[in-house]
Design an enzyme around this catalytic site. Structure first.
Site, PDB file in Angstrom:
ATOM      1  N   LYS A 197       0.838  -1.118  -0.031  1.00  0.00           N
ATOM      2  CA  LYS A 197      -0.142  -0.053   0.057  1.00  0.00           C
ATOM      3  C   LYS A 197       1.043   1.167  -0.083  1.00  0.00           C
ATOM      4  O   LYS A 197       1.493   1.687   0.909  1.00  0.00           O
ATOM      5  CB  LYS A 197      -0.852   0.032   1.184  1.00  0.00           C
ATOM      6  CG  LYS A 197      -2.265   0.621   1.113  1.00  0.00           C
ATOM      7  CD  LYS A 197      -2.006   2.103   0.719  1.00  0.00           C
ATOM      8  CE  LYS A 197      -1.673   3.058   2.005  1.00  0.00           C
ATOM      9  NZ  LYS A 197      -1.526   4.664   1.675  1.00  0.00           N
ATOM     10  N   GLU A 272       9.372   2.145  11.199  1.00  0.00           N
ATOM     11  CA  GLU A 272      10.389   3.204  11.150  1.00  0.00           C
ATOM     12  C   GLU A 272       9.527   4.680  10.865  1.00  0.00           C
ATOM     13  O   GLU A 272       8.859   4.858  10.012  1.00  0.00           O
ATOM     14  CB  GLU A 272      11.327   3.080   9.965  1.00  0.00           C
ATOM     15  CG  GLU A 272      12.513   4.178  10.017  1.00  0.00           C
ATOM     16  CD  GLU A 272      12.168   5.298   9.317  1.00  0.00           C
ATOM     17  OE1 GLU A 272      12.168   6.336   9.684  1.00  0.00           O
ATOM     18  OE2 GLU A 272      12.453   5.042   7.962  1.00  0.00           O
ATOM     19  N   GLU A 404       8.831  17.368  14.546  1.00  0.00           N
ATOM     20  CA  GLU A 404       9.272  17.069  13.079  1.00  0.00           C
ATOM     21  C   GLU A 404       8.574  18.072  11.838  1.00  0.00           C
ATOM     22  O   GLU A 404       7.356  18.077  11.923  1.00  0.00           O
ATOM     23  CB  GLU A 404       9.002  15.802  12.885  1.00  0.00           C
ATOM     24  CG  GLU A 404       9.740  15.287  11.392  1.00  0.00           C
ATOM     25  CD  GLU A 404       9.627  13.613  11.238  1.00  0.00           C
ATOM     26  OE1 GLU A 404      10.512  13.262  10.763  1.00  0.00           O
ATOM     27  OE2 GLU A 404       8.515  13.249  11.437  1.00  0.00           O
TER      28      GLU A 404
END
Length: 525
Positions: A197, A272, A404
């Site tokens: 996906k 991750e 981030e």
């Protein structure tokens, strides 16, 4: 004699944008060897990052489409040849995949650059790295040696590795083709079948895998692809009862949802996630090398990289010099159309992400001293272009220090002592990578072992051997992949125990007193 010709007019923005030839008219799923539309016929727009105009529509997968893909992958696993092939036979097919990718690297880079906004030279490097990923795992699965133990005179114990089943692979939109190869390579090498996906922002390069695998000779049903949004297609894959493991790369917040949704099914997870990696520059460092590396580390790949050293911590003795030189070099970074070879920073992937990054830049103007960039670069009135942006004097509680951004934005903060540098480096929720610049060998190793990061580079920048573990700690991930860690994740490790000669078994249920040998045998279990 001076020319009387009028100066050439600067190129207009449409003239500086290149649309690849032979783009598809529709991007479809690939299930059980066929390109298919969504069962409900739904589609979504795919945008060109330079114009933000729709250039193609892609099939929008839902639960029914994922169910069909998983069923095909499961049939291929249960009934097909792939899991039962010898590693050498699978390796030959994966080497053919690498050959095909290498032979088409220019075309792959062109499409990837167009779809994602990455500079063409960097997209070319990612395409070549994708081929290398397949070669690496094709070789590793053949060279792999497993543990075997001999209990003298009694037993041999050995490890038998088996593919797990259908692997669900969910990949991000930054360097999509390469990161897809990073998961596809080991999942297929170990004999699993897969459902991929890809990110909805960048479905174009993912759609090329079907043709590559067909040409390489991968059996039907081993590779399946479902496009769509995370909350529909992604969640259906995560919660599917016949998908025993999920490998995901993406945002930490999405990773938390995947962790929660997968928990009732007890799936294997490798995730991750995000990063806010520090680059620590001590006063004794080679400043020329440190500046070059930290410029590249945050502005390459448009700053859309999980391991970007987006927090630069600089010892006060060299802080002013570093900031001045860093800002001057950042202002010289070339922003341009993704297809141009001279471009160093292209267009961000999507207007939603552009708005997020620009929002952080506005926040940064209230939290630090703007020394470079700060908005849209001059001469780019449209498209998702952001000038490389540098903030100095950023406090450790600032949002641009803690959160981030995932764009070409960096925060620089001073420190005085090693202990202060370590506290600043560890003072965020993330722990993916860290970079340390010093000529003091003892300090370098002591600092690297104390910093909370899954990967540390000492006086270097993001050069990584594929045999080493890749992954983070804290909010940056769960588990590691790379080398044998990937083989571990994608296989069951079955312990087999073989008795040598006449075995001795504990004896229960007989009218006798247990012996010391009986008791010892029970204790061995």
């Amino acid at each position: 004699m001076p020319s009387t010709e009028p100066p050439a007019a600067p190129p207009t923005e449409p003239a500086r944008h290149r649309r690849p030839a032979d783009l598809p008219d529709r991007i479809r799923h690939y299930i059980d060897g066929s390109h298919v539309e969504s069962i409900d016929g739904d589609t979504f727009d795919v945008l060109d990052p330079v114009t933000n105009q729709t250039y193609v529509r892609a099939a929008a997968g839902k639960k029914a489409d994922v169910d069909a893909a998983v069923a095909a992958a499961r049939r291929a696993f249960d009934e097909g040849p792939w899991p039962r092939m010898l590693p050498r036979a699978r390796s030959r097919i994966l080497h053919r995949v690498a050959d095909i990718v290498e032979s088409r690297d220019a075309r792959l880079a062109e499409l990837e650059s167009f779809d994602s906004g990455l500079p063409i030279t960097q997209a070319l490097g990612q395409a070549r790295r994708a081929a290398e990923n397949f070669r690496f795992f094709a070789d590793l699965v053949v060279a792999q040696a497993d543990d075997a133990y001999k209990v003298p005179g009694r037993q041999i114990n050995y490890v038998n590795r088996k593919p797990i089943g259908v692997a669900g692979l969910i990949t991000p939109w930054n360097t999509p083709f390469m990161l897809e190869s990073w998961k596809l390579g080991p999942a297929l090498a170990t004999g699993n079948t897969v459902v991929l996906k890809p990110a909805e922002f960048t479905p174009l390069s993912a759609s090329l895998w079907a043709g590559i695998f067909e040409e390489a000779g991968l059996p039907t049903g081993v590779f399946n692809l479902v496009h769509g949004f995370g909350e529909a297609a992604g969640d259906a894959l995560v919660t599917h009862p016949r998908v025993p493991l999920i490998s995901f790369t993406g945002e930490s917040s999405t990773g938390q949802m995947i962790f929660a949704n997968a928990a009732p099914h007890l799936k294997g997870l490798s995730m991750e996630l995000g990063g806010k990696s520090p680059a620590v520059v001590f006063a004794d460092a080679d400043l020329d090398a440190a500046i070059d590396a930290t410029i590249f580390g945050v502005f390459s790949l448009n700053g859309e990289r999980c391991t970007a050293g987006s927090r630069i911590l600089v010892q006060r003795q060299v802080y002013d010099e570093f900031v001045e030189r860093y800002a001057a070099q950042a202002r010289r970074v070339v922003v341009g159309p993704p297809h141009e070879a001279s471009t160093e920073v292209g267009a961000l992937v999507h207007p939603e992400h552009y708005d997020k990054v620009m929002g952080y830049i506005e926040i940064g103007k209230t939290e630090g001293r703007l020394v470079a960039g700060g908005g849209r670069p001059e001469g780019f009135g449209t498209g998702n272009y952001v000038a490389p942006t540098v903030f100095a004097d950023v406090a450790p509680d600032a949002r641009i220090f803690q959160e981030e951004i995932f764009g070409p934005v960096v925060a620089i903060t001073p420190f005085d002592t090693d202990d202060e540098a370590l506290a600043l480096a560890n003072g965020v929720r993330y722990g993916l990578a860290a970079y340390v610049w010093t000529n003091d060998l003892r300090r370098a190793h002591s600092f690297s072992q104390a910093v909370e990061a899954g990967m540390v580079w000492l006086n270097s920048n993001n050069v990584r051997d594929l045999r080493t573990p890749f992954g983070g700690v804290k909010a940056s991930g769960l588990g590691h992949e790379g080398g044998y860690r990937s083989i571990d994740f994608y296989t069951h490790q079955q312990a087999v125990h073989v008795t040598l000669g006449e075995g001795h078994n504990p004896t229960f249920g007989k009218a006798r007193t247990p012996t010391v040998t009986d008791v010892a045998a029970v204790a061995d279990e």
